[in-house]
Design an enzyme around this catalytic site. Structure first.
Site, PDB file in Angstrom:
ATOM      1  N   HIS A   1      -8.381   8.008   2.959  1.00 32.98           N
ATOM      2  CA  HIS A   1      -7.752   9.320   3.082  1.00 32.98           C
ATOM      3  C   HIS A   1      -8.784  10.410   2.870  1.00 32.98           C
ATOM      4  O   HIS A   1      -9.736  10.244   2.105  1.00 32.98           O
ATOM      5  CB  HIS A   1      -6.584   9.483   2.103  1.00 32.98           C
ATOM      6  CG  HIS A   1      -6.935   9.199   0.671  1.00 32.98           C
ATOM      7  ND1 HIS A   1      -7.061   7.923   0.174  1.00 32.98           N
ATOM      8  CD2 HIS A   1      -7.198  10.036  -0.370  1.00 32.98           C
ATOM      9  CE1 HIS A   1      -7.371   7.984  -1.106  1.00 32.98           C
ATOM     10  NE2 HIS A   1      -7.473   9.250  -1.466  1.00 32.98           N
TER      11      HIS A   1
ATOM     12  N   THR B   1      -8.243   6.340  -6.159  1.00 30.88           N
ATOM     13  CA  THR B   1      -7.064   5.756  -6.813  1.00 30.88           C
ATOM     14  C   THR B   1      -6.122   5.071  -5.835  1.00 30.88           C
ATOM     15  O   THR B   1      -5.403   4.157  -6.217  1.00 30.88           O
ATOM     16  CB  THR B   1      -6.278   6.827  -7.600  1.00 30.88           C
ATOM     17  OG1 THR B   1      -5.890   7.870  -6.708  1.00 30.88           O
ATOM     18  CG2 THR B   1      -7.115   7.394  -8.725  1.00 30.88           C
TER      19      THR B   1
ATOM     20  N   CYS C   1       0.842  -1.203   0.000  1.00 33.55           N
ATOM     21  CA  CYS C   1       0.000   0.000   0.000  1.00 33.55           C
ATOM     22  C   CYS C   1       0.875   1.251   0.000  1.00 33.55           C
ATOM     23  O   CYS C   1       1.721   1.433   0.874  1.00 33.55           O
ATOM     24  CB  CYS C   1      -0.931  -0.014   1.215  1.00 33.55           C
ATOM     25  SG  CYS C   1      -1.811   1.545   1.458  1.00 33.55           S
TER      26      CYS C   1
ATOM     27  N   ASN D   1     -12.897  10.055  -1.445  1.00 32.04           N
ATOM     28  CA  ASN D   1     -13.396   9.292  -2.575  1.00 32.04           C
ATOM     29  C   ASN D   1     -13.425   7.825  -2.177  1.00 32.04           C
ATOM     30  O   ASN D   1     -12.440   7.306  -1.657  1.00 32.04           O
ATOM     31  CB  ASN D   1     -12.500   9.497  -3.799  1.00 32.04           C
ATOM     32  CG  ASN D   1     -12.546  10.931  -4.306  1.00 32.04           C
ATOM     33  OD1 ASN D   1     -13.601  11.535  -4.358  1.00 32.04           O
ATOM     34  ND2 ASN D   1     -11.396  11.476  -4.654  1.00 32.04           N
TER      35      ASN D   1
ATOM     36  N   CYS E   1       0.559   3.322   3.256  1.00 37.47           N
ATOM     37  CA  CYS E   1       1.236   2.642   4.368  1.00 37.47           C
ATOM     38  C   CYS E   1       2.744   2.854   4.266  1.00 37.47           C
ATOM     39  O   CYS E   1       3.416   3.066   5.284  1.00 37.47           O
ATOM     40  CB  CYS E   1       0.907   1.150   4.382  1.00 37.47           C
ATOM     41  SG  CYS E   1      -0.728   0.762   5.067  1.00 37.47           S
TER      42      CYS E   1
ATOM     43  N   HIS F   1      -9.121  14.356   1.760  1.00 38.06           N
ATOM     44  CA  HIS F   1      -8.485  15.516   1.139  1.00 38.06           C
ATOM     45  C   HIS F   1      -8.944  16.766   1.884  1.00 38.06           C
ATOM     46  O   HIS F   1     -10.149  16.965   2.067  1.00 38.06           O
ATOM     47  CB  HIS F   1      -8.918  15.663  -0.314  1.00 38.06           C
ATOM     48  CG  HIS F   1      -8.595  14.506  -1.209  1.00 38.06           C
ATOM     49  ND1 HIS F   1      -7.599  14.551  -2.162  1.00 38.06           N
ATOM     50  CD2 HIS F   1      -9.143  13.270  -1.326  1.00 38.06           C
ATOM     51  CE1 HIS F   1      -7.552  13.404  -2.824  1.00 38.06           C
ATOM     52  NE2 HIS F   1      -8.483  12.608  -2.336  1.00 38.06           N
TER      53      HIS F   1
ATOM     54  N   ASP G   1      -0.536  16.666  -0.862  1.00 38.00           N
ATOM     55  CA  ASP G   1      -0.812  15.894  -2.073  1.00 38.00           C
ATOM     56  C   ASP G   1       0.257  16.201  -3.122  1.00 38.00           C
ATOM     57  O   ASP G   1       0.653  17.349  -3.318  1.00 38.00           O
ATOM     58  CB  ASP G   1      -2.206  16.231  -2.617  1.00 38.00           C
ATOM     59  CG  ASP G   1      -2.697  15.201  -3.618  1.00 38.00           C
ATOM     60  OD1 ASP G   1      -3.646  14.479  -3.298  1.00 38.00           O
ATOM     61  OD2 ASP G   1      -2.115  15.124  -4.727  1.00 38.00           O
TER      62      ASP G   1
HETATM   63  P1  5GP Z   1      -7.899   9.630  -4.544  1.00 38.31           P
HETATM   64  O1  5GP Z   1      -7.988   9.862  -6.025  1.00 38.31           O
HETATM   65  O2  5GP Z   1      -7.647   8.184  -4.227  1.00 38.31           O
HETATM   66  O3  5GP Z   1      -9.031  10.209  -3.759  1.00 38.31           O
HETATM   67  O4  5GP Z   1      -6.647  10.464  -4.052  1.00 38.31           O
HETATM   68  C1  5GP Z   1      -5.338  10.006  -4.104  1.00 38.31           C
HETATM   69  C2  5GP Z   1      -4.456  11.217  -4.024  1.00 38.31           C
HETATM   70  O5  5GP Z   1      -3.141  10.778  -3.719  1.00 38.31           O
HETATM   71  C3  5GP Z   1      -4.372  12.002  -5.328  1.00 38.31           C
HETATM   72  O6  5GP Z   1      -4.816  13.333  -5.104  1.00 38.31           O
HETATM   73  C4  5GP Z   1      -2.894  11.922  -5.694  1.00 38.31           C
HETATM   74  O7  5GP Z   1      -2.407  13.137  -6.250  1.00 38.31           O
HETATM   75  C5  5GP Z   1      -2.230  11.602  -4.379  1.00 38.31           C
HETATM   76  N1  5GP Z   1      -1.014  10.832  -4.485  1.00 38.31           N
HETATM   77  C6  5GP Z   1      -0.810   9.725  -5.272  1.00 38.31           C
HETATM   78  N2  5GP Z   1       0.442   9.264  -5.110  1.00 38.31           N
HETATM   79  C7  5GP Z   1       1.037  10.096  -4.202  1.00 38.31           C
HETATM   80  C8  5GP Z   1       2.355  10.114  -3.629  1.00 38.31           C
HETATM   81  O8  5GP Z   1       3.228   9.285  -3.904  1.00 38.31           O
HETATM   82  N3  5GP Z   1       2.607  11.105  -2.738  1.00 38.31           N
HETATM   83  C9  5GP Z   1       1.674  12.056  -2.408  1.00 38.31           C
HETATM   84  N4  5GP Z   1       2.047  12.995  -1.531  1.00 38.31           N
HETATM   85  N5  5GP Z   1       0.434  12.055  -2.930  1.00 38.31           N
HETATM   86  C10 5GP Z   1       0.119  11.080  -3.815  1.00 38.31           C
HETATM   87 ZN    ZN Z   2      -2.400   1.282   3.616  1.00 40.18          ZN
END
Ligand code: 5GP
Ligand code: ZN
Length: 113
Positions: free
Chosen positions: A99, A94, A4, A86, A7, A101, A30
């Site tokens: 998490h 994704t 993960c 999300n 994680c 935001h 982010d």
């Molecule tokens: P989701 O689309 O799952 O709600 O949000 C995942 C978020 O994680 C996205 O906004 C993406 O930019 C962020 N994200 C993905 N990989 C990384 C990473 O390696 N480091 C950081 N700081 N953010 C990440």
């Molecule tokens: Zn995790």
């Protein structure tokens, strides 16, 4: 969970720009910010999404929502902010680690869907 991304970030195996940490919660910027302030707040325990919250693990969600006002204040979000999670495919989640935001630092669009 060993495979993960979040994680690994919590464990320090992948670098992140930390903005807050306590025993239960980790928060970091982010990597692709969608607002002047875009912070991700995560539980240190692995929960796949909001759909995985239950009576056994929900205390960490309370801890997250206790941390959010502290993070918002530290980030100077005095005029408001948005908190989003999300959950699952239709919501375009994704990263499969719960998490939240925090988005702010500018007037945000009214629509979310
Ligand atoms: P989701 O689309 O799952 O709600 O949000 C995942 C978020 O994680 C996205 O906004 C993406 O930019 C962020 N994200 C993905 N990989 C990384 C990473 O390696 N480091 C950081 N700081 N953010 C990440
Ligand atoms: Zn995790």
């Amino acid at each position: 969970m060993s495979d993960c991304l979040f994680c690994k970030i919590i464990a320090g195996e992948i670098p992140s720009a930390k903005v807050y940490e306590d025993e239960a919660v980790y928060a970091f910027r982010d990597i692709a910010p969608m607002a002047p302030v875009h912070v991700l707040v995560v539980p240190k325990v692995h929960i796949a999404s909001a759909d995985g919250v239950n009576a056994e693990n929900s205390a960490c969600v309370a801890r997250i929502f206790e941390a959010i006002p502290k993070i918002a204040a530290a980030e100077g979000l005095t005029n408001g902010y948005r908190v989003i999670t999300n959950c699952g495919e239709d919501a375009c989640q994704t990263v499969k680690h719960l998490h939240f935001h925090i988005l702010g630092g500018k007037p945000l669009p009214e629509t979310m869907a």
